[in-house]
Design a protein around this motif. Structure first.
Motif, mmCIF file in Angstrom:
data_model
loop_
_atom_site.group_PDB
_atom_site.id
_atom_site.type_symbol
_atom_site.label_atom_id
_atom_site.label_comp_id
_atom_site.label_asym_id
_atom_site.label_seq_id
_atom_site.Cartn_x
_atom_site.Cartn_y
_atom_site.Cartn_z
ATOM 1 N N LEU B 6 -3.485 5.271 2.089
ATOM 2 C CA LEU B 6 -2.509 5.040 1.024
ATOM 3 C C LEU B 6 -3.022 5.655 -0.264
ATOM 4 N N GLU B 7 -2.179 6.421 -0.891
ATOM 5 C CA GLU B 7 -2.537 6.950 -2.202
ATOM 6 C C GLU B 7 -1.399 6.662 -3.169
ATOM 7 N N ALA B 8 -1.667 5.811 -4.145
ATOM 8 C CA ALA B 8 -0.685 5.567 -5.189
ATOM 9 C C ALA B 8 -1.131 6.327 -6.428
ATOM 10 N N ARG B 9 -0.231 7.127 -6.960
ATOM 11 C CA ARG B 9 -0.580 7.944 -8.117
ATOM 12 C C ARG B 9 0.210 7.463 -9.316
ATOM 13 N N ASP B 10 -0.509 7.023 -10.318
ATOM 14 C CA ASP B 10 0.103 6.832 -11.623
ATOM 15 C C ASP B 10 1.329 5.907 -11.562
ATOM 16 N N VAL B 11 1.222 4.846 -10.779
ATOM 17 C CA VAL B 11 2.405 3.984 -10.599
ATOM 18 C C VAL B 11 2.625 3.102 -11.823
ATOM 19 N N THR B 12 3.808 3.187 -12.365
ATOM 20 C CA THR B 12 4.188 2.379 -13.524
ATOM 21 C C THR B 12 5.485 1.662 -13.206
ATOM 22 N N MET B 13 5.542 0.371 -13.560
ATOM 23 C CA MET B 13 6.783 -0.367 -13.336
ATOM 24 C C MET B 13 7.137 -1.100 -14.612
ATOM 25 N N ARG B 14 8.273 -0.768 -15.159
ATOM 26 C CA ARG B 14 8.718 -1.450 -16.381
ATOM 27 C C ARG B 14 9.954 -2.273 -16.071
ATOM 28 N N PHE B 15 9.983 -3.496 -16.597
ATOM 29 C CA PHE B 15 11.220 -4.284 -16.561
ATOM 30 C C PHE B 15 11.685 -4.398 -17.999
ATOM 31 N N GLY B 16 12.604 -3.596 -18.388
ATOM 32 C CA GLY B 16 13.015 -3.613 -19.790
ATOM 33 C C GLY B 16 11.813 -3.325 -20.662
ATOM 34 N N GLY B 17 11.481 -4.266 -21.522
ATOM 35 C CA GLY B 17 10.362 -4.042 -22.440
ATOM 36 C C GLY B 17 9.017 -4.382 -21.830
ATOM 37 N N LEU B 18 9.045 -5.064 -20.681
ATOM 38 C CA LEU B 18 7.789 -5.532 -20.089
ATOM 39 C C LEU B 18 7.238 -4.494 -19.114
ATOM 40 N N THR B 19 6.029 -4.083 -19.346
ATOM 41 C CA THR B 19 5.408 -3.174 -18.388
ATOM 42 C C THR B 19 4.536 -3.999 -17.461
ATOM 43 N N ALA B 20 5.035 -4.214 -16.253
ATOM 44 C CA ALA B 20 4.331 -5.093 -15.329
ATOM 45 C C ALA B 20 3.176 -4.365 -14.649
ATOM 46 N N VAL B 21 3.344 -3.063 -14.404
ATOM 47 C CA VAL B 21 2.285 -2.248 -13.817
ATOM 48 C C VAL B 21 2.196 -0.978 -14.654
ATOM 49 N N ARG B 22 0.975 -0.618 -15.067
ATOM 50 C CA ARG B 22 0.834 0.506 -15.998
ATOM 51 C C ARG B 22 -0.078 1.570 -15.399
ATOM 52 N N SER B 23 0.437 2.712 -15.093
ATOM 53 C CA SER B 23 -0.273 3.872 -14.529
ATOM 54 C C SER B 23 -1.442 3.495 -13.639
ATOM 55 N N VAL B 24 -1.148 2.887 -12.556
ATOM 56 C CA VAL B 24 -2.213 2.511 -11.629
ATOM 57 C C VAL B 24 -2.401 3.603 -10.577
ATOM 58 N N ASP B 25 -3.630 4.066 -10.463
ATOM 59 C CA ASP B 25 -4.004 4.961 -9.357
ATOM 60 C C ASP B 25 -4.756 4.125 -8.354
ATOM 61 N N PHE B 26 -4.451 4.337 -7.097
ATOM 62 C CA PHE B 26 -5.041 3.435 -6.118
ATOM 63 C C PHE B 26 -5.101 4.112 -4.770
ATOM 64 N N THR B 27 -6.233 3.934 -4.086
ATOM 65 C CA THR B 27 -6.373 4.546 -2.770
ATOM 66 C C THR B 27 -6.910 3.519 -1.789
ATOM 67 N N VAL B 28 -6.395 3.549 -0.592
ATOM 68 C CA VAL B 28 -6.970 2.761 0.485
ATOM 69 C C VAL B 28 -7.320 3.728 1.606
ATOM 70 N N ASN B 29 -8.548 3.645 2.075
ATOM 71 C CA ASN B 29 -8.970 4.536 3.152
ATOM 72 C C ASN B 29 -8.821 3.862 4.496
ATOM 73 N N SER B 30 -8.773 4.646 5.531
ATOM 74 C CA SER B 30 -8.608 4.059 6.857
ATOM 75 C C SER B 30 -9.820 3.204 7.186
ATOM 76 N N GLY B 31 -9.576 2.109 7.889
ATOM 77 C CA GLY B 31 -10.654 1.222 8.303
ATOM 78 C C GLY B 31 -11.198 0.355 7.191
ATOM 79 N N GLU B 32 -10.523 0.321 6.057
ATOM 80 C CA GLU B 32 -11.033 -0.446 4.930
ATOM 81 C C GLU B 32 -10.282 -1.764 4.756
ATOM 82 N N ILE B 33 -10.979 -2.744 4.197
ATOM 83 C CA ILE B 33 -10.280 -3.926 3.695
ATOM 84 C C ILE B 33 -10.477 -3.905 2.181
ATOM 85 N N VAL B 34 -9.391 -3.781 1.477
ATOM 86 C CA VAL B 34 -9.476 -3.695 0.025
ATOM 87 C C VAL B 34 -8.827 -4.927 -0.578
#
Ligand SMILES: Nc1ncnc2c1ncn2[C@@H]1O[C@H](COP(=O)(O)OP(=O)(O)OP(=O)(O)O)[C@@H](O)[C@H]1O
Ligand SMILES: [Mg+2]
Lengths: 590, 315
Positions: B6-34
């Motif tokens: 899994l590769e999440a690049r720069d994920v941002t989630m805004r609800f109106g004025g509220l930024t619930a998730v702000r530019s999150v980069d995130f990787t999960v590799n195979s065989g990992e527990i994160v």
């Protein structure tokens, strides 16, 4: 006296009478009720059903007789008389009370009806007084019996008693039991349908006895056993039910009752189609009757009627396919844009589309639009169906039986209903059916499990629509004509969207037998209670409110089947886990 | 071995004025527990919803095995990401077995026609699905209860059933949102073993949890989300030792400025409680997103009541 006060409420009855007195009291009352049926209840045959003759029970008296006999049987079973244990395995008091109430209800209803109809108590003959007094005794007696059900007061009496786990019978015996049960059902149904249309009093009495007696059967656990056994022998029970329906026209001497039968079947088939949409998939469709209309109009247009602008005469199979296809297309056209909506929005949009169909058909009369449907006049003189060289419009004689036009159509509809039942059960028990139910339960979770919500809902919608269209093609021929009037949202008589929905909800969502039963009741009640015509919608509304308050799952509960493997007694416990509360929140929010 | 699942690049989630998730980069590799941790209202569940397509991220992309995923939940599941929900979302009136069979939806094809005709292909597929579902139920220890209605299971078993249902879609990555919430210590321990077993099946696991012992026992890597931003990511030791994490989340008084830490925590809790109400009210008009909100809202109200206890949250 001192004895009874020391006992706990569960061991003591509601009335302070020792059981040694109460039981004989019930027996005397029940026998008295039976005997009263052989007496004259009123002096004049003006009262429907002719209750004047000694020694020859009729109409309401037969019902009183049956109710009295049932009370006696249940009393003996509760008394642990050998050979009757099966009637009341839990030994509960409530079946006795409920059957006693059925006799009480029918006797007192008759007495009051005679006095009101004929103007005064003078019109009552001694028989009626005997019946009223005698039928009161078992109620009093039953209220004095100890009751093992949980709860105190009247509530304790009417709470469903715990059922012991029933022993298993041999498969053959079970089949025999299922056969007997189905035969009894057929007899009751035939009796109800056979009551004269202008004999509302008898029909009300019939309903009273049926309701209380069935309630009693539920409490004694017999109905549960019957359903368990018939689910275990599913194919056998289905064949039996089909056979019973085939026998029905042979038991009727006039074609009018067969006509009622056809209409019930059409109504029930459409309700079953709606059950896919509402009961399985959880989509509230308030304009469903439009699909029946599309099918009926499509069939009428290709029927060869001289009032149809298309001068073609399709054979029935082609007309049926045309009707189905037209409904399917209409369903997809409506479903495409609306199924992306959730909840209330969908209901309102379907309501709107349903009306659009009716109004369009009303206006395609040559004035406001092209002349296709002849507007409010409708397409008339639709010829009868020819099938395998048989003209369904003609009477046919088999031995000593003559089957009229409606009996022929009844057979055709039976085949179609059987097909729809098959489609319903097979679709419900498959990957697609599970995804429908998953969407009904929790659409968000369902999509997160990989279900393409829109597509699956569209399939349900289209399937429901085409099944209604199929029923519509037969309906056009049965009625000789089609016109826009029946295809509205709410009306005083079925079919209309509100009645269809009510048939599904009343009968039990997501089940096969529920909508069939609901449709039969909702068709028969307005048919037999003509005097209510002006208050019908009112009564209908009140009935639905009461139903939602006291039995929201409908007459036939779907959970029951699944819970059989599980603890009994949990069935009527309201949902209280966090899980279901979440679901409620989600539903309210979505 | 360490190919990214899994590769999440720069994920941002805004609800109106509220930024619930702000530019999150995130990787999960195979065989990992994160592990993904963070205070209440940090945006963990929102991030999960962005990954699984329940929310369309305002910005950023999510890729599974190198392919960018369309933000449609059923396609994400089809691709191979399965999830469970923080507020259990089973199909309450279906049996345990049927719940798992629904999970098989993406791995089977039988449509309406084959259901109606019931050919040999249909029967075979149905039988195989059932076998697979039973294996999974055995795996999570619910085979005995296959005919029970999901609504009648105790809480801990409902969570396990959710896991079995998610596994039925044969995922390459499993997202668990607070899998031990409401469980007693024994159940938590069996869940721990369950997660290890799932990893051993070759499935990467991303887990949100407030139970720190659980997280630090389990995870190869832990990321900390605070107010929508990724604060730090690393092995358990690194994260446990990080001062900012302790200050913002772990809640142990940090030498020097205990007041700040506590104040921040109380603030978060209060903010969460405050957003819960209006969030519920706007729900009626918000479609899919709305139903999520209500849940998040109620969860936060509960959580705010016991803001200082991070483990063994009672339901
Ligand atoms: N649909 C929505 N509309 C508006 N605000 C939302 C919505 N969904 C979440 N939020 C807000 O986003 C923030 C993050 O919420 P989220 O549920 O992701 O937190 P969380 O980290 O999962 O918290 P918890 O530990 O309590 O589960 C909260 O302030 C929440 O109110
Ligand atoms: Mg969360």
């Amino acid at each position: 006296m001192t004895d009874t006060t020391l006992q706990t409420p569960a061991e003591r009855g509601l009335l302070p009478l020792p059981a040694a007195v109460a039981r004989p009291l019930i027996a005397v009352g029940a026998v008295g009720t039976i005997a009263s049926a052989f007496m004259s209840w009123t002096w004049t045959p003006d009262f429907p059903g002719n209750l004047t003759i000694y020694g020859y029970p009729a109409g309401l008296q037969i019902l009183a007789l049956v109710a009295g006999a049932l009370t006696l049987l249940h009393l003996l079973a509760q008394w642990r008389v050998k050979g009757l244990g099966w009637l009341n395995p839990s030994g509960a008091t409530s079946p006795v009370l409920l059957t006693a109430l059925s006799a009480f209800a029918v006797c007192w209803f008759t007495g009051i009806a005679i006095a009101v109809d004929l103007g005064g108590l003078v019109n009552l003959d001694p028989g009626a007084y005997v019946a009223m007094v005698a039928s009161l005794l078992p109620v009093l007696g039953a209220l004095a019996l100890p009751h093992p059900a949980p709860g105190t007061g009247l509530k304790g009496y009417l709470g469903k008693p715990e059922q012991p786990r029933p022993g298993t019978l041999s498969p053959l015996a079970e089949r025999a039991a299922v056969t007997v049960g189905t035969a009894l059902g057929l007899i009751v149904f035939t009796y109800g349908i056979g009551i004269n249309d202008d004999d509302s009093e008898t029909f009300i009495g019939f309903l009273l006895v049926c309701v209380f007696a069935a309630w009693g059967l539920v409490h004694s656990g017999l109905l549960d056993r019957y359903t368990t056994m018939s689910t275990r022998h599913k194919g056998f029970a289905a064949c039996l039910a089909f056979a019973a329906a085939v026998i029905f026209p042979f038991t009727q001497s006039n074609d009018h009752n067969a006509n009622i039968g056809v209409n019930i079947l059409i109504f029930a088939t459409v309700a079953l189609g709606l059950n896919i949409v509402v009961g399985l998939t959880g989509l509230l469709d308030l304009g469903y009757v439009a699909f029946l209309g599309v099918g009926a109009y499509a069939a009428a247009l290709v029927s060869g009627s001289e009032y149809s602008p298309f001068q073609v005469h399709f054979p029935f199979w082609a007309a049926a396919l045309t009707g189905m296809a037209a409904s399917l297309v209409f369903g997809v056209l409506i479903g495409g844009p609306t199924l992306r909506l959730r909840g209330d929005y969908l209901a309102i949009v379907t309501l709107g589309f349903g009306e659009i169909f009716r109004i369009t058909v009303n206006n395609l009369d040559g004035d406001s639009g092209p002349n296709i449907t002849r507007g409010p006049n409708g397409i008339t003189q639709i010829p009868d169906i020819q099938l395998f060289g048989f003209n369904l419009g003609d009477s046919h004689t088999f031995g000593s039986f003559t089957l009229g036009r409606f009996a022929n159509y009844l057979f055709l509809m039976l085949i179609i209903t059987a097909i729809v039942v098959l489609v319903f059960t097979r679709a419900a028990d498959s990957r697609i059916g599970r995804s429908w139910i998953a969407i009904r339960e929790d659409e968000t979770a369902a999509t997160a499990m990989g279900i393409n919500g829109f597509r699956v809902k569209l399939v349900a919608f289209a399937l429901g629509a085409s099944l209604a269209g199929l029923a519509g093609t037969v309906m056009a021929h049965v009625n000789y004509s089609v016109n826009p009037q029946p295809y509205q949202f709410a009306g005083a008589a079925p079919p209309n969207s509100a009645f269809l929905l009510a048939a599904v909800v009343l009968g039990g969502m997501g089940t096969v037998s529920g909508p069939l039963l609901g449709a039969s009741l909702l068709y028969l009640i307005p048919e037999k209670l003509q005097f209510m015509q002006n208050y019908e919608l009112l009564a209908f509304g009140v009935a639905l409110i009461l139903l939602m308050r006291f039995r929201p799952e409908g007459i036939i509960a779907n959970r029951r089947r699944k819970l059989e493997f599980h603890e009994t007694g949990q069935l009527d416990v309201p949902a209280q886990t966090t899980l279901s509360e979440d679901a409620a929140v989600t539903k309210a929010g979505a | 071995m360490t190919t990214p699942v899994l590769e999440a690049r720069d994920v941002t989630m805004r609800f109106g004025g509220l930024t619930a998730v702000r530019s999150v980069d995130f990787t999960v590799n195979s065989g990992e527990i994160v592990g993904l941790i963070g205070p209440n209202g940090a945006g963990k569940t929102t991030f999960f919803n962005c990954l699984t397509g329940l929310y369309v991220p305002t910005e950023g992309t999510v890729a599974y095995q190198g392919k960018v995923l369309p933000p449609k939940p059923h396609m994400v599941t089809q691709a191979g990401i399965a999830r469970t929900f923080q507020n259990i979302r089973l199909f309450a009136n279906m049996t345990v077995l049927e719940n798992v069979l629904v999970g098989r939806h993406t791995r089977t094809k039988e449509g309406l026609w084959s259901a109606l005709l019931r050919g040999p292909g249909f029967r075979k597929a149905e039988r195989e699905s059932e076998e697979r579902a039973l294996q999974l139920l055995e795996f999570v220890g619910l085979a005995e209860k296959r005919e029970h209605l999901a609504r009648n299971l105790p809480y801990g078993e409902q969570r396990k059933l959710e896991i079995a249902r998610a596994l039925a879609s044969e995922p390459g990555l499993l997202l668990l949102d607070e899998p031990t919430a409401g469980m007693n210590p024994q159940e938590t321990r069996t869940t721990e073993e369950l997660v290890f077993a799932i990893r051993d099946m070759g499935i990467a696991v991303l887990v949100i949890e407030h139970d720190m012992r659980f997280i630090f026992n389990l995870c190869d890597r832990v990321a900390v989300l605070v107010q929508g931003e990724k604060l730090i990511e690393g092995t358990s030791e690194v994260v446990q030792a990080d001062e900012r994490v302790i200050a913002a989340y772990l809640g142990e008084p940090f030498e020097g400025e205990p007041d700040t830490a506590e104040a921040a925590e109380v603030d978060t809790a209060e903010a969460a409680a405050a957003t819960a109400e209006p969030a519920g009210a706007t729900t009626a008009r918000a479609g899919t997103a709305g139903s999520e909100t209500t849940e998040a809202g109620t969860a936060e109200v509960e959580a705010a009541g016991s803001a200082d206890s991070t483990e063994g949250e009672t339901q």
